[in-house]
Design a protein around this motif. Sequence first.
Motif, PDB file in Angstrom:
ATOM      1  N   PRO A  73      -9.878 -18.104  45.620  1.00 53.39           N
ATOM      2  CA  PRO A  73      -9.990 -18.529  44.212  1.00 53.39           C
ATOM      3  C   PRO A  73      -8.806 -18.014  43.393  1.00 53.39           C
ATOM      4  N   ALA A  74      -7.917 -18.912  42.988  1.00 56.90           N
ATOM      5  CA  ALA A  74      -6.680 -18.524  42.311  1.00 56.90           C
ATOM      6  C   ALA A  74      -6.957 -17.812  40.986  1.00 56.90           C
ATOM      7  N   GLY A  75      -7.975 -18.298  40.236  1.00 54.35           N
ATOM      8  CA  GLY A  75      -8.274 -17.684  38.941  1.00 54.35           C
ATOM      9  C   GLY A  75      -8.714 -16.242  39.074  1.00 54.35           C
ATOM     10  N   LEU A  76      -9.560 -15.953  40.057  1.00 56.23           N
ATOM     11  CA  LEU A  76     -10.038 -14.590  40.261  1.00 56.23           C
ATOM     12  C   LEU A  76      -8.903 -13.668  40.718  1.00 56.23           C
ATOM     13  N   VAL A  77      -8.087 -14.168  41.639  1.00 51.73           N
ATOM     14  CA  VAL A  77      -6.938 -13.382  42.104  1.00 51.73           C
ATOM     15  C   VAL A  77      -5.998 -13.101  40.940  1.00 51.73           C
ATOM     16  N   PHE A  78      -5.763 -14.105  40.103  1.00 57.78           N
ATOM     17  CA  PHE A  78      -4.883 -13.948  38.935  1.00 57.78           C
ATOM     18  C   PHE A  78      -5.400 -12.863  38.001  1.00 57.78           C
ATOM     19  N   ALA A  79      -6.688 -12.933  37.657  1.00 57.72           N
ATOM     20  CA  ALA A  79      -7.258 -11.967  36.709  1.00 57.72           C
ATOM     21  C   ALA A  79      -7.160 -10.542  37.239  1.00 57.72           C
ATOM     22  N   ARG A  80      -7.522 -10.349  38.505  1.00 48.77           N
ATOM     23  CA  ARG A  80      -7.488  -9.006  39.081  1.00 48.77           C
ATOM     24  C   ARG A  80      -6.067  -8.468  39.175  1.00 48.77           C
ATOM     25  N   ARG A  81      -5.147  -9.315  39.607  1.00 48.73           N
ATOM     26  CA  ARG A  81      -3.780  -8.848  39.814  1.00 48.73           C
ATOM     27  C   ARG A  81      -3.077  -8.524  38.510  1.00 48.73           C
ATOM     28  N   VAL A  82      -3.247  -9.386  37.511  1.00 46.49           N
ATOM     29  CA  VAL A  82      -2.586  -9.144  36.232  1.00 46.49           C
ATOM     30  C   VAL A  82      -3.129  -7.874  35.584  1.00 46.49           C
ATOM     31  N   TRP A  83      -4.451  -7.691  35.648  1.00 48.40           N
ATOM     32  CA  TRP A  83      -5.030  -6.465  35.091  1.00 48.40           C
ATOM     33  C   TRP A  83      -4.508  -5.235  35.832  1.00 48.40           C
ATOM     34  N   GLY A  84      -4.446  -5.332  37.144  1.00 54.03           N
ATOM     35  CA  GLY A  84      -3.946  -4.201  37.928  1.00 54.03           C
ATOM     36  C   GLY A  84      -2.488  -3.892  37.634  1.00 54.03           C
ATOM     37  N   ALA A  85      -1.690  -4.939  37.414  1.00 51.45           N
ATOM     38  CA  ALA A  85      -0.267  -4.734  37.139  1.00 51.45           C
ATOM     39  C   ALA A  85      -0.033  -4.124  35.763  1.00 51.45           C
ATOM     40  N   MET A  86      -0.828  -4.548  34.789  1.00 51.60           N
ATOM     41  CA  MET A  86      -0.637  -4.041  33.422  1.00 51.60           C
ATOM     42  C   MET A  86      -1.306  -2.690  33.195  1.00 51.60           C
ATOM     43  N   ASN A  87      -2.317  -2.375  33.997  1.00 49.86           N
ATOM     44  CA  ASN A  87      -3.039  -1.114  33.839  1.00 49.86           C
ATOM     45  C   ASN A  87      -2.294   0.002  34.586  1.00 49.86           C
ATOM     46  N   SER A  88      -1.060   0.269  34.125  1.00 53.36           N
ATOM     47  CA  SER A  88      -0.178   1.235  34.786  1.00 53.36           C
ATOM     48  C   SER A  88       0.334   2.238  33.767  1.00 53.36           C
ATOM     49  N   TRP A  89       0.123   3.521  34.059  1.00 52.41           N
ATOM     50  CA  TRP A  89       0.578   4.569  33.141  1.00 52.41           C
ATOM     51  C   TRP A  89       2.101   4.581  33.040  1.00 52.41           C
ATOM     52  N   ASP A  90       2.796   4.305  34.157  1.00 54.33           N
ATOM     53  CA  ASP A  90       4.260   4.326  34.143  1.00 54.33           C
ATOM     54  C   ASP A  90       4.831   3.310  33.166  1.00 54.33           C
ATOM     55  N   LEU A  91       4.133   2.184  32.999  1.00 49.93           N
ATOM     56  CA  LEU A  91       4.649   1.130  32.120  1.00 49.93           C
ATOM     57  C   LEU A  91       4.637   1.525  30.650  1.00 49.93           C
ATOM     58  N   THR A  92       3.852   2.537  30.283  1.00 45.85           N
ATOM     59  CA  THR A  92       3.834   2.948  28.873  1.00 45.85           C
ATOM     60  C   THR A  92       5.163   3.557  28.457  1.00 45.85           C
ATOM     61  N   ALA A  93       5.994   3.954  29.420  1.00 50.70           N
ATOM     62  CA  ALA A  93       7.328   4.453  29.078  1.00 50.70           C
ATOM     63  C   ALA A  93       8.207   3.331  28.538  1.00 50.70           C
ATOM     64  N   LEU A  94       7.908   2.103  28.935  1.00 50.96           N
ATOM     65  CA  LEU A  94       8.758   0.971  28.579  1.00 50.96           C
ATOM     66  C   LEU A  94       8.855   0.758  27.067  1.00 50.96           C
ATOM     67  N   PRO A  95       7.742   0.567  26.342  1.00 46.64           N
ATOM     68  CA  PRO A  95       7.874   0.359  24.899  1.00 46.64           C
ATOM     69  C   PRO A  95       8.434   1.570  24.173  1.00 46.64           C
TER      70      PRO A  95
END
Length: 434
Positions: free
Chosen positions: A43-65
């Motif tokens: 299911p592409a929609g389910l894979v999309f939702a899980r992956r995007v959330w996992g990619a954005m839910n990263s402490w390291d990325l908070t250094a970016l902004p």
Amino acid sequence: MDIGILSLILIAVLFGFLFSGLWVGFALMAVGFVAMELASSAPAGLVFARRVWGAMNSWDLTALPMFIWMGELLFRSRISSDMFSGLAPFTRRLPGRLLHVNVFGCALFAAVSGSSAATTATVGKMSLPELQRRGYDPRMAIGTLAGSGTFGFLIPPSIIMIVYGAATEQSIARLFLAGILPGVTLAVMFSSYVMLWAWMNKDRMPEPEPKPTWGERFEALTLLLPTVVLIVTVIGSIYGGFASPTEAAVVGVFGALAISFFSGGLSRESFVTSLKGSAITSCMIALILAGASFLTVAMGYTGIPRTLAAWIGEQGFSQFALLAVLLVFFIILGCFIDGISMVVLTTSVILPMVLAAGIDPIWFGVFLVLVVEMSQITPPVGFNLFVIQSITGRGIFEIALYALPFFLILVLATALLAAFPEIALWLPSTMMNN
């Protein structure tokens, strides 16, 4: 479906969306959905939702902004004029004299910005008018700025290294360390070229200025002191073990606020503008990362990365042959796609090939950043060229011609990095393993 046919379909879909004007992040997501539909029953929609959330839910990325906001604040301060005044007395006796201000000024600002465009704009808005007023060759002044402005991607804290680290799950601290010596080496190469050019073109240099007094040199050091302290605080806190890259980014923001306030560049309007600018840039990068993250998973379902990696292994390409092919590929791609998009677009396919060839992913991150630097000064979409055009009013291709010698030096730097990988790997292996 045959892997070759599927690859051609996905490439056609991607470039079709990009040329239609669709945002890069949405184009990557769309290609991911097409790949899932053609190659998998998941299911592409389910894979999309899980992956995007996992990619954005990263402490390291908070250094970016945070690092982006730090650069936005310093861009609106008096740091460019202070750097020019601070560096000028120390470059007057070098062959090429004040042309070195572009090189050293960009290297310094890159160490507190992380953005190539911000580095070019901040240094250029002060240096180019001053160099023109003092009679320096405009072609060399523009060329040194265009080339040196790319330091913002290589010298830590680098925004694009954070993006690469998040996309490939590599240590951002190690990537920062890996970029230091290549950045210094590149600055020395640029400065050496300036000295050689000045020695061979003495008739195109203005008359020498008076030798600076010790008092002028001391005053210059006081102007450079805030920038140097900020660099040492941000970078030193990471490698001294006092802060993570994210925590160091917050420290950098407070330092940038202090510098902007005491230099008289911080007002309510500039504060709000810097906040908006960093929010817009951060959201743009986050959208691209989200699309790339989903595309990476979708590509895994298609089996294309595994097939390519196996093919590379079967061909028996040497590391140098593979890197030469990738260098040409990235240079061509960089003529049409911005640096951040290029990194997140290609890592899902390229990294398995690189790992299969036995290439260190940290080293490859530095190699990739050097190639992305080239894309900043190649038309028609080289972003540094647009920044300098806004300052000088000259044409994109004219500026690119002035930057050509520095583009060739970047190519030489990638060759040196390939021949001597310890340039990038020595500091991470020494400092992170102790």
